[in-house]
Design a protein around this motif. Structure first.
Motif, PDB file in Angstrom:
ATOM      1  N   MET A 185       0.648  -1.292   0.072  1.00  8.73           N
ATOM      2  CA  MET A 185       0.025  -0.017   0.037  1.00  8.73           C
ATOM      3  C   MET A 185       0.962   1.273  -0.135  1.00  8.73           C
ATOM      4  SD  MET A 185      -2.755  -1.644  -0.149  1.00  8.73           S
ATOM      5  CE  MET A 185      -4.151  -0.590  -0.188  1.00  8.73           C
ATOM      6  N   LYS A 186       0.648   2.182  -0.938  1.00 13.22           N
ATOM      7  CA  LYS A 186       1.528   3.020  -1.312  1.00 13.22           C
ATOM      8  C   LYS A 186       0.993   4.568  -1.096  1.00 13.22           C
ATOM      9  CE  LYS A 186       4.582   0.184  -3.847  1.00 13.22           C
ATOM     10  NZ  LYS A 186       5.479   0.007  -2.579  1.00 13.22           N
ATOM     11  N   ASP A 210      -6.586  -7.245   6.446  1.00 12.67           N
ATOM     12  CA  ASP A 210      -5.265  -7.199   5.784  1.00 12.67           C
ATOM     13  C   ASP A 210      -5.545  -7.619   4.495  1.00 12.67           C
ATOM     14  OD1 ASP A 210      -5.873 -10.096   5.660  1.00 12.67           O
ATOM     15  OD2 ASP A 210      -3.903 -10.517   7.184  1.00 12.67           O
ATOM     16  N   VAL A 211      -4.705  -7.026   3.644  1.00  8.54           N
ATOM     17  CA  VAL A 211      -4.291  -6.883   2.362  1.00  8.54           C
ATOM     18  C   VAL A 211      -3.753  -8.090   1.510  1.00  8.54           C
ATOM     19  CG1 VAL A 211      -2.744  -5.443   2.060  1.00  8.54           C
ATOM     20  CG2 VAL A 211      -3.979  -5.596   0.166  1.00  8.54           C
ATOM     21  N   PRO A 212      -4.608  -8.913   0.783  1.00  7.20           N
ATOM     22  CA  PRO A 212      -4.051 -10.228   0.304  1.00  7.20           C
ATOM     23  C   PRO A 212      -2.886  -9.557  -0.750  1.00  7.20           C
ATOM     24  CG  PRO A 212      -6.545 -10.495  -0.104  1.00  7.20           C
ATOM     25  CD  PRO A 212      -5.882  -8.912   0.482  1.00  7.20           C
ATOM     26  N   VAL A 213      -1.818 -10.409  -0.857  1.00  2.00           N
ATOM     27  CA  VAL A 213      -0.812 -10.076  -1.731  1.00  2.00           C
ATOM     28  C   VAL A 213      -0.092 -11.385  -2.073  1.00  2.00           C
ATOM     29  CG1 VAL A 213       0.131  -8.118  -0.571  1.00  2.00           C
ATOM     30  CG2 VAL A 213       0.796 -10.212   0.281  1.00  2.00           C
ATOM     31  N   ASP A 286      -2.011  -7.818  13.000  1.00  2.00           N
ATOM     32  CA  ASP A 286      -3.028  -6.923  12.468  1.00  2.00           C
ATOM     33  C   ASP A 286      -3.705  -7.547  11.106  1.00  2.00           C
ATOM     34  OD1 ASP A 286      -0.575  -6.748  11.010  1.00  2.00           O
ATOM     35  OD2 ASP A 286      -1.246  -4.684  10.418  1.00  2.00           O
ATOM     36  N   GLY A 287      -4.042  -8.965  11.475  1.00  2.00           N
ATOM     37  CA  GLY A 287      -4.775  -9.460  10.136  1.00  2.00           C
ATOM     38  C   GLY A 287      -6.246  -8.866  10.179  1.00  2.00           C
ATOM     39  N   PHE A 288      -6.636  -8.271  11.307  1.00  2.00           N
ATOM     40  CA  PHE A 288      -7.830  -7.690  11.613  1.00  2.00           C
ATOM     41  C   PHE A 288      -7.341  -6.632  12.684  1.00  2.00           C
ATOM     42  CE2 PHE A 288      -9.597 -11.198   9.732  1.00  2.00           C
ATOM     43  CZ  PHE A 288     -10.910 -10.936   8.931  1.00  2.00           C
ATOM     44  N   SER A 338      -1.008  -3.171   5.822  1.00  2.00           N
ATOM     45  CA  SER A 338      -0.533  -2.219   4.551  1.00  2.00           C
ATOM     46  C   SER A 338       0.662  -2.622   3.943  1.00  2.00           C
ATOM     47  CB  SER A 338      -0.182  -0.913   5.136  1.00  2.00           C
ATOM     48  OG  SER A 338      -1.773  -0.156   5.129  1.00  2.00           O
ATOM     49  N   GLU A 339       1.661  -3.367   4.706  1.00  2.00           N
ATOM     50  CA  GLU A 339       2.654  -3.877   3.855  1.00  2.00           C
ATOM     51  C   GLU A 339       2.114  -5.103   3.220  1.00  2.00           C
ATOM     52  OE1 GLU A 339       7.200  -5.495   4.789  1.00  2.00           O
ATOM     53  OE2 GLU A 339       5.555  -7.047   5.086  1.00  2.00           O
ATOM     54  N   GLY A 340       1.142  -6.157   3.772  1.00  2.00           N
ATOM     55  CA  GLY A 340       0.551  -7.235   2.930  1.00  2.00           C
ATOM     56  C   GLY A 340       0.474  -8.187   4.035  1.00  2.00           C
ATOM     57  N   ALA A 341      -0.307  -8.999   3.617  1.00  2.00           N
ATOM     58  CA  ALA A 341      -0.968 -10.221   4.353  1.00  2.00           C
ATOM     59  C   ALA A 341      -0.190 -11.435   4.635  1.00  2.00           C
ATOM     60  CB  ALA A 341      -2.348 -10.695   4.019  1.00  2.00           C
ATOM     61  N   THR A 342       1.121 -11.120   5.435  1.00  2.00           N
ATOM     62  CA  THR A 342       2.052 -12.333   5.488  1.00  2.00           C
ATOM     63  C   THR A 342       1.864 -13.075   6.277  1.00  2.00           C
ATOM     64  OG1 THR A 342       3.605 -10.956   6.531  1.00  2.00           O
ATOM     65  CG2 THR A 342       3.760 -10.844   4.177  1.00  2.00           C
ATOM     66  N   ARG A 343       0.878 -12.950   7.072  1.00  2.00           N
ATOM     67  CA  ARG A 343       0.598 -13.867   8.388  1.00  2.00           C
ATOM     68  C   ARG A 343       1.518 -13.845   9.435  1.00  2.00           C
ATOM     69  NH1 ARG A 343      -4.150 -17.995   7.364  1.00  2.00           N
ATOM     70  NH2 ARG A 343      -3.388 -18.733   5.222  1.00  2.00           N
TER      71      ARG A 343
END
Lengths: 389, 149
Positions: A185-186, A210-213, A286-288, A338-343
């Protein structure tokens, strides 16, 4: 509580592809290989130095033997594929090293957006993954993603908090992501944006999830003795724990006052020589957004129900994010939101980078201790304290 | 009575459930509109979803026991989007999903939907009672508001 493994295993290599909402025509194995080669090189090692391979069971991620074959790792004496989230894999690698099952372990996390995450993912004919087990999904399903929304409703009910309490979590992560070149996210995010975002499952909106990536993170772990040959200041695993309570079916959880996070915090506190007053950088999952509020309260940064107020009190207007006591950031890489959903792999990677003092303009000055609260409430609560020697 | 319906036929009546030998008879009871919860014959504790032994005392003597269907909304969410189902139209408004704490035992909960009530009026703490609706041609236990007491 016993902790004989304290400071005995080090994270000596990190590698990442960076994250995006579309990495193009690449397999998860390709992403895993790129991150793994970076991590092994980052440690100053080669394939023949690795004799353990841990590859996390993400949808479509390579199995450990496939990853090992792709990287030509000669002889492997420990391999496994733990379930998400991140600490299960790191703890498995750590325990394997400490027990003597192997000496140096590659740990891989590879992510690919699933067909229902986006139109471009749906167009990729090779992204076939059946999560349903052949059953027809139902609106009343209490799968974990719905369950976090349901328990968010309970949290709001019990504590009377406004949506802004959750919104501050999202804003903090976005402000941090803007300073992380690996982040998906930028664009900046305001509270007005948050409050206007599309409601998916009331009370949570799109920006609470979170944002799927597409992307991958890899790590190399080894003994502290070997780490000291490689670097003057190894990053060691000081304490870890996972946590589970007996009634962990999503809708049967006894209450927000007793779930996996509480078990983790209790164990970490008993196993660790350091605690909140020693923490330089804090990584709440922060998955949610509701999970983040849970970690802040359950670690004891503030009273139950007060995390929203805590974020407001420690808000740094100049940088548009949280700095606890003007000093301690929360997920300086931007987190899963915001970085991405890396769990959680992103949280661990940033912790290592911060403790190595290699985080560039995100660097927390003189960081020695990182606290990680990974996973949620039900069956993947886990935590770690990492330290710089 | 559907007590005699074989497991294959039962699976076909509930395409949305991953049935197994621990849970099948709970759903079999629904076909006769019997709302039952697993109860231990020895320690008398209820548990849900059905498990192979009583988690409180490890007894295998478990009986699917009719319960009142009365309870209180413990968790409430309104789906603005979600899985499709007959009779659920997200275009007309959000679909409520409610976890009900059943009156038989503290922390004993059942998750379903609420009918006969505007979604925005569904609130945590609301007294609810059982009502059977239809889902893919099989009875499905849902809830509706009830007068307190």
């Amino acid at each position: 509580m016993r902790n004989p493994i304290k400071d005995q295993v080090a994270i000596v290599g990190v590698g990442s592809t960076g994250f995006s909402r579309d990495a193009g025509e690449r397999s998860p194995k390709s992403l895993a290989c790129e991150a793994s080669i970076r991590a092994i090189r980052d440690a100053g090692l080669t394939a023949k130095d690795i004799n353990g391979v841990v590859s996390t069971q993400e949808p479509m991620a390579p199995q450990p033997h496939r990853l090992s074959a792709a990287l030509g790792i000669p002889d492997v004496t420990h391999f496994s594929s733990p379930t998400p989230v991140a600490m299960f894999s790191l703890i498995d690698a750590m325990n394997a090293i400490f027990s003597g099952a192997c000496d140096t372990v590659l740990v891989s996390f590879a992510f690919q957006r699933l067909p229902w995450n986006s139109r471009s993912a749906a167009r990729d004919p090779f992204r076939k993954f059946d999560i349903t087990g052949g059953v027809v999904p139902m609106p009343e399903s209490m799968d974990p993603s719905a369950a976090y929304t349901a328990w968010a409703s309970r949290y709001i009910h019990e504590h009377g908090v406004p949506r802004e309490a959750l919104g501050r979590v999202a804003l903090n992560m976005r402000a941090n992501a803007l300073r992380n070149p690996l982040a998906t996210m930028k664009t900046p995010l305001t509270m007005k944006d948050y409050l206007r975002a599309r409601i998916i499952r009331d009370p949570l909106c799109l920006l609470d999830m979170d944002v799927p990536v597409d992307g991958a993170d890899s790590f190399v772990l080894t003994t502290v003795e070997k780490a000291k040959e490689i670097t003057d200041h190894p990053v060691v695993i000081h304490a870890t724990s996972v946590g589970l309570v007996d009634q962990n079916d999503e809708d049967q959880l006894p209450s927000l006052a007793h779930h996996g996070q509480h078990v983790v915090v209790d164990a970490l506190r008993k196993k660790s020589d350091v605690w909140l007053e020693d923490v330089d950088v804090f990584f709440p999952y922060d998955g949610f957004t509701i999970i983040t509020l849970g970690w802040i309260e359950n670690f004891g940064w503030c009273e139950t129900g007060q995390a929203g107020c805590f974020l407001e009190e420690h808000w740094d207007d100049a940088s548009g994010r949280v700095l606890i006591d003007g000093r301690i950031p929360l997920n300086p890489h931007g987190g899963s939101l915001s970085e991405g959903a890396t769990r959680g792999s992103g949280h661990v990677r940033e912790a290592v980078v911060q403790l190595r003092h290699q985080a560039g303009d995100r660097q927390v000055e003189g960081a020695q201790t990182a606290l990680i609260g990974c996973g949620g409430f039900f069956f993947n609560s886990q935590g770690a304290i990492l330290r710089r020697l | 009575m559907n007590e005699q319906l074989d497991d294959t036929a039962l699976s076909q009546r509930f395409p949305w459930v991953r049935l197994d030998h621990d849970t099948k008879n709970l759903f079999r009871a629904w076909l006769d509109r019997r709302f039952v919860i697993t109860r231990c014959d020895d320690c008398r504790r209820y548990h849900h979803p059905p498990k192979p032994v009583c988690p409180a005392c490890w007894s295998s003597a478990l009986t699917l026991t009719p319960v009142s269907g009365r309870g209180t909304a413990h968790l409430v969410m309104l789906l603005h989007q979600g899985a499709p189902a007959p009779g659920v139209d997200y275009g007309k408004g959000p679909h409520p999903v409610v976890t009900v704490e059943l009156e038989e035992q503290e922390h004993l909960r059942f998750t379903s939907t609420v009918v006969d009530c505007p979604p925005e009026d569904v609130r945590i703490g609301m007294p609810l009672e059982l009502v059977w609706i239809d889902r893919y041609g099989a009875p499905f236990p849902a809830f509706r508001p009830r007068e307190n007491g």
